[in-house]
Design a protein around this motif. Sequence first.
Motif, short mmCIF file in Angstrom:
data_model
loop_
_atom_site.label_atom_id
_atom_site.label_comp_id
_atom_site.label_asym_id
_atom_site.label_seq_id
_atom_site.Cartn_x
_atom_site.Cartn_y
_atom_site.Cartn_z
N PHE A 12 40.04 38.21 50.31
CA PHE A 12 39.25 39.24 50.99
C PHE A 12 39.03 40.44 50.07
CE2 PHE A 12 42.11 37.37 54.36
CZ PHE A 12 41.18 36.43 54.78
N TYR A 13 37.80 40.95 50.10
CA TYR A 13 37.38 42.13 49.34
C TYR A 13 37.34 41.90 47.83
CZ TYR A 13 38.23 44.57 53.77
OH TYR A 13 38.23 44.97 55.08
N ARG A 14 37.34 40.66 47.40
CA ARG A 14 37.28 40.42 45.95
C ARG A 14 36.05 41.07 45.33
NH1 ARG A 14 37.10 34.71 42.43
NH2 ARG A 14 36.82 35.79 40.43
N GLU A 15 34.89 40.93 45.98
CA GLU A 15 33.65 41.47 45.40
C GLU A 15 33.73 42.98 45.23
OE1 GLU A 15 33.88 39.52 48.00
OE2 GLU A 15 33.00 37.61 47.33
N PHE A 16 34.46 43.64 46.10
CA PHE A 16 34.61 45.10 46.00
C PHE A 16 35.63 45.48 44.94
CE2 PHE A 16 36.58 49.12 47.21
CZ PHE A 16 35.48 49.93 47.46
N LEU A 17 36.74 44.74 44.88
CA LEU A 17 37.86 45.14 44.04
C LEU A 17 37.72 44.72 42.58
CD1 LEU A 17 40.62 44.27 46.63
CD2 LEU A 17 40.21 46.54 45.69
N GLU A 18 37.18 43.55 42.33
CA GLU A 18 37.17 43.03 40.96
C GLU A 18 36.45 43.96 39.98
OE1 GLU A 18 36.64 38.76 38.66
OE2 GLU A 18 35.77 39.02 40.66
N PRO A 19 35.26 44.50 40.32
CA PRO A 19 34.61 45.38 39.34
C PRO A 19 35.30 46.72 39.16
CG PRO A 19 33.32 45.25 41.36
CD PRO A 19 34.41 44.22 41.48
N ARG A 20 36.21 47.07 40.04
CA ARG A 20 36.92 48.35 39.95
C ARG A 20 38.28 48.21 39.26
NH1 ARG A 20 33.53 48.33 44.18
NH2 ARG A 20 32.49 50.29 44.74
N ALA A 21 38.69 46.98 39.00
CA ALA A 21 39.99 46.72 38.39
C ALA A 21 39.86 46.61 36.88
CB ALA A 21 40.59 45.43 38.95
N ALA A 22 40.92 47.04 36.17
CA ALA A 22 40.97 46.78 34.74
C ALA A 22 41.14 45.29 34.48
CB ALA A 22 42.12 47.57 34.11
N ARG A 23 41.82 44.63 35.40
CA ARG A 23 42.00 43.19 35.32
C ARG A 23 42.23 42.65 36.72
NH1 ARG A 23 47.11 39.88 32.88
NH2 ARG A 23 46.28 37.78 33.16
N TYR A 24 41.54 41.57 37.05
CA TYR A 24 41.67 40.94 38.36
C TYR A 24 42.00 39.47 38.16
CZ TYR A 24 40.42 38.93 42.88
OH TYR A 24 40.45 38.24 44.07
N ARG A 25 42.97 38.98 38.95
CA ARG A 25 43.30 37.56 38.91
C ARG A 25 43.57 37.08 40.33
NH1 ARG A 25 42.41 33.61 35.52
NH2 ARG A 25 43.72 34.32 33.79
N GLY A 26 42.76 36.14 40.80
CA GLY A 26 43.02 35.48 42.06
C GLY A 26 44.02 34.36 41.87
N CYS A 27 44.98 34.27 42.77
CA CYS A 27 46.05 33.26 42.68
C CYS A 27 45.95 32.37 43.92
CB CYS A 27 47.41 33.92 42.61
SG CYS A 27 47.57 35.13 41.26
N LEU A 28 45.58 31.10 43.73
CA LEU A 28 45.28 30.21 44.84
C LEU A 28 46.32 29.10 44.91
CD1 LEU A 28 41.42 30.01 44.25
CD2 LEU A 28 42.67 31.53 45.80
N SER A 29 47.05 29.06 46.01
CA SER A 29 48.16 28.11 46.12
C SER A 29 47.76 26.77 46.70
CB SER A 29 49.27 28.73 46.98
OG SER A 29 48.80 29.04 48.28
N ARG A 30 46.58 26.68 47.37
CA ARG A 30 46.18 25.41 47.99
C ARG A 30 44.73 25.03 47.69
NH1 ARG A 30 48.76 28.14 52.15
NH2 ARG A 30 46.83 28.39 53.32
N GLN A 31 44.14 25.62 46.68
CA GLN A 31 42.74 25.38 46.37
C GLN A 31 42.58 24.10 45.55
OE1 GLN A 31 39.97 27.46 47.12
NE2 GLN A 31 38.67 25.87 46.27
N ALA A 32 41.62 23.26 45.94
CA ALA A 32 41.34 22.05 45.17
C ALA A 32 40.62 22.42 43.88
CB ALA A 32 40.48 21.09 46.00
N GLN A 33 40.82 21.60 42.87
CA GLN A 33 40.11 21.78 41.60
C GLN A 33 38.65 21.35 41.78
OE1 GLN A 33 41.39 23.12 38.92
NE2 GLN A 33 43.60 23.05 39.28
N PRO A 34 37.71 21.93 41.02
CA PRO A 34 37.91 22.99 40.03
C PRO A 34 38.05 24.35 40.70
CG PRO A 34 35.59 22.42 40.15
CD PRO A 34 36.30 21.46 41.06
N LEU A 35 38.82 25.22 40.08
CA LEU A 35 39.05 26.55 40.64
C LEU A 35 37.88 27.47 40.32
CD1 LEU A 35 42.80 27.10 39.71
CD2 LEU A 35 41.86 26.38 41.90
N PRO A 36 37.59 28.43 41.20
CA PRO A 36 36.56 29.41 40.89
C PRO A 36 36.94 30.25 39.67
CG PRO A 36 37.15 29.46 43.22
CD PRO A 36 38.17 28.62 42.54
#
Length: 229
Positions: free
Chosen positions: A151-175
């Motif tokens: 949630f809010y990735r689109e808002f937060l990512e451009p404001r962060a010096a570094r952003y990393r999403g951590c997905l515990s159940r996402q099928a490959q390929p990852l975004p």
Amino acid sequence: MAPGSLNAPAPPIAGRQTLRLLARRSLSPEVFELDLERPPGFRFLPGQRLRIREGGVERDYTIASGPGEGVLRILVRRVPGGSISPFLCEAPPGTAIAASGPHGYFVFAPAPRTPVFAATGVGIAPFRSMAASGVRGFVLFHGAGRAGGLFYREFLEPRAARYRGCLSRQAQPLPAGTRPGRVTDALREELADGDYDFYLCGRGEMIAQALQVIDARFPRARVFTEPFS
């Protein structure tokens, strides 16, 4: 690890009042974003919470909007059989909601150290508020089961010096911009040595595991936590 001391002065706690629900949006099958009217003169610090009362039960919800925004926005995860969340997730616009606040001391404390935010699920709310208030230069490890829970990735990512999403159940390929595993894996494997202030918001299990990593890798760090069940 040094315990954090959040010395920023909090505004006076307001008495209980009735807020009108302005809008409700579904962010996922389980999570809803609610916009509540903001009473004139209502002040809060990013990271503070509203306390909502319904049917004699009270629950706290962190304000996700920034102090400069005209509404009080919260994230609510529907808990089947819960005391308050089903009411909030089904209430139509115009519903009167009893609330008090602001409450809490999980607020940003500016310092020369790099701020590292770690959040899972609706625990992203305080960091959205901090970013909306102008906080920049932060590293954000953002955990969810699948990409739709960032949630809010689109808002937060451009404001962060570094952003990393951590997905515990996402099928490959990852975004792009994400990795498999949990927030604690990223803290352990991706964060370079250095001096940091850590802000952790999420379930108690995540925070306990993150503290173990921080104690082992960053013993001089300051750590601020906001656990929820």
